[in-house]
Design an enzyme around this catalytic site. Structure first.
Site, mmCIF file in Angstrom:
data_model
loop_
_atom_site.group_PDB
_atom_site.id
_atom_site.type_symbol
_atom_site.label_atom_id
_atom_site.label_comp_id
_atom_site.label_asym_id
_atom_site.label_seq_id
_atom_site.Cartn_x
_atom_site.Cartn_y
_atom_site.Cartn_z
ATOM 1 N N CYS A 131 15.933 -20.442 10.889
ATOM 2 C CA CYS A 131 15.573 -21.329 12.299
ATOM 3 C C CYS A 131 16.504 -22.160 12.879
ATOM 4 C CB CYS A 131 14.228 -21.909 11.587
ATOM 5 S SG CYS A 131 12.753 -20.693 11.397
ATOM 6 N N CYS A 137 -0.027 -24.920 12.676
ATOM 7 C CA CYS A 137 0.856 -23.745 12.382
ATOM 8 C C CYS A 137 1.665 -23.752 13.724
ATOM 9 C CB CYS A 137 0.350 -22.682 12.112
ATOM 10 S SG CYS A 137 -0.450 -22.615 10.587
ATOM 11 N N HIS A 142 8.054 -22.387 19.205
ATOM 12 C CA HIS A 142 9.069 -22.342 18.186
ATOM 13 C C HIS A 142 9.798 -20.798 18.448
ATOM 14 C CE1 HIS A 142 11.485 -22.459 14.766
ATOM 15 N NE2 HIS A 142 10.629 -21.999 13.870
#
Lengths: 376, 376
Positions: A78, A196, A319
């Site tokens: 990430c 989340c 994300h």
């Protein structure tokens, strides 16, 4: 005073866009960054992505007419986007190249159906620990130790979704209550759906070059990269804490700052609510065990003493893995230029970006990049 | 005199190894490179791979106990391994890190069934040009221009398979005749099976650090990386020629050499026989149009004036994409130390590595790395 500066930034909109392609997403981010940076050559390109197919960088850059320059694609989980940014800064710092483009791209909607699952050969894979479960274990430990309450976990989601109301590029936003967050569908106990990050597609870009004292240049005061750090089984901290603390210490020292509390605005890796709480503590923005309370009492909200994730963070902006670091960077650049609109942190002079990567093997493949930036 | 040196190298055996895994392949290469380099820390790692899954670098390094250091995975098509090496050299040159590991890994046997095919959205994909076809077009052009004969194309394969008889790590070797090479199964006219590199798995590694004048240290005199170069449709040369010529010119200038003919031993990217011919010309090792003749008359054979691919090259040693550059590097290091056994080029003092990457989009995503090395 910084030797290196961000000359321009750009991002796509963030969201699920399975019908588009990486070239289109990247085009939006790169063309905005180039226009923002103003005329000048691009001497090299670093591209961060985790799951995009091999060769994608060349395909994307061809479509933009950026050819005949060195192009290196990097993967660091990430933290891939901020790794590309770190490499671009290093190339400028050493004079290897003049002006460098850092680009982050990811299309998660076509790569995955649901959570990223670890490889079977990894300890997490062997034990069934998908990434939400790994974060859930950290949250459970915090709850057990009395270091956080369920309401404090939820407060991070409430705060970041509210911040995103002012971010037109965010995937999600909304005015939620703590009860609504806690009542959303359970993903990995105690983390509910609204705790989340979503499945996202997007791109972010930055042009980095020598500092020339320009009125819109954001200086890079310090940057640090760590990776390959296994979670110390004897560490008193939960997974992720130590590498963030160590990387932040490196970056703050490089920036000549004594503590993260000297920073005015922060974007951190809140892939899950517990992630933001652990990170604010590991950075030293708040004391250990105070991260949840800081979210609950507004310390880390816009208008608070230490605003965290004014963009909405990963939880709300979205994300897209390789793009995330450059999206965080773009937000801090806008903040330090006073261009963040309704989510502006008043008078922000020093900003910090933190990206945490767990690799596909999250227990062993930790990666972290922290950058400290300063206003023009 | 070089400031940077290769302290140690290692490789796996090369071949089809679908039953093994990347960790095992990498272990062989890295443990050999570390033993070869001698005691000392590894301060950072660059890993080159094209098709290995995300996160593989961390998994591989964990298995070796190399943790808590920065790890960056790079992709630059077939030049990924030499890109990792170039980044490692740059990090040492600038003092960013002390001793750095460059690792290349690839397991093609599990990634592909047959030739790598371009993406549908690329011009080659849209026109059905898999990579062998792209090289075949270059060969056809050379044949049409009278710049090569079919027997000269085949002579490259005969030579490199014979070289590999002395390389115990090579995937294939043998004493073939030109007629046997030409009579092997047609893959992409005029390139027959024995003129195409095989499907290979493998790993290569190098430890790079500051030059200390050690008796077994091979100096890095010059290195250059180019990529993102589209094939100029108005170029008088076939695909690939120009980027190799330009990158080699950069590397030779950095090394303070006037011409490639000052080099004693060369490893080049012979993914197909025509590739070696074009590359020897583009490097300036032989005159334009003389590459085929050089192979036929033994100029580029062991014992000739300009030995090319003593290892057997990609055609015989094999071509696990991300590992190839480091396998080439290892061969040149062994040659310059006089440790190449039956394939030793006598008195070799200066060596050159050239890796050419086509990206998945070969027409647009050219990448090339050239390194010039010198004996201890």
């Amino acid at each position: 005073m910084s030797d290196i500066a961000v000359h321009g930034v750009g991002t796509s909109h963030f969201g699920r866009a399975p019908g588009t392609d990486l070239v289109t997403l990247a085009w939006t981010a790169v063309s905005e960054a180039l226009a923002d940076a103003g005329p000048g050559p691009i001497d090299a390109v670093w591209v961060g992505t985790v799951f995009a197919p091999a060769g994608v960088a060349q395909r994307v850059l061809r479509a933009m007419g950026i050819t005949r320059v060195p192009v290196v694609t990097v993967e660091n989980a990430c933290a891939s986007g901020t790794t590309a940014f770190a490499e671009a800064c290093e190339a400028v710092r050493t004079g290897r190249y003049g002006r460098v483009l850092a680009l982050g791209i990811e299309q998660m909607s076509t790569a995955f159906d649901g959570a990223i699952t670890p490889e079977d050969t990894d300890p997490e894979g062997a034990t069934g620990l998908a990434l939400p479960a790994l974060y859930a274990m950290a949250a459970t430990r915090y709850l057990h130790d009395g270091a956080v309450t369920p309401a404090q976990l939820a407060a991070v989601s409430v705060k970041n979704h509210a911040h995103a109301l002012h971010n037109p590029r965010a995937q999600y936003s909304g005015r939620y209550t703590v009860d609504e967050v806690l009542a959303s569908r359970m993903i990995a106990d105690p983390l509910t759906l609204l705790q989340c990050c979503p499945t996202s597609d997007g791109a972010g870009a930055a042009v980095v070059g020598p500092a020339r004292g320009g009125a819109r240049e954001v200086g890079v005061r310090g940057i640090a990269l760590r990776s390959g750090a296994p979670w110390g089984r004897r560490s008193p901290h939960v997974w992720g804490y130590d590498i963030v603390a160590e990387t932040a210490a490196d970056a703050l020292a490089a920036a000549g700052l004594h503590a993260a509390t000297d920073v005015d605005v922060v974007e951190v890796h809140d892939a899950f609510t517990i992630g933001e709480i652990v990170t604010t503590e590991a950075l030293g923005l708040v004391a250990p065990g105070e991260g949840g309370k800081a979210a609950e009492t507004g310390v880390t909200a816009l208008g608070g003493a230490h605003p965290v994730n004014p963009s909405g963070g990963l939880l709300s902006r979205g994300h897209p893995l390789g793009a995330t670091g450059l999206a965080q960077l773009a937000e801090i650049v806008w903040q330090l230029r006073g261009e963040a609109g309704g989510r502006q942190v008043d008078g922000a002079r020093i900003g910090l970006v933190e990206t945490m990567g767990g690799g596909v093997s999250a227990l062993d493949g930790n990666a972290c990049v922290v950058a400290v930036l300063e206003a023009p």
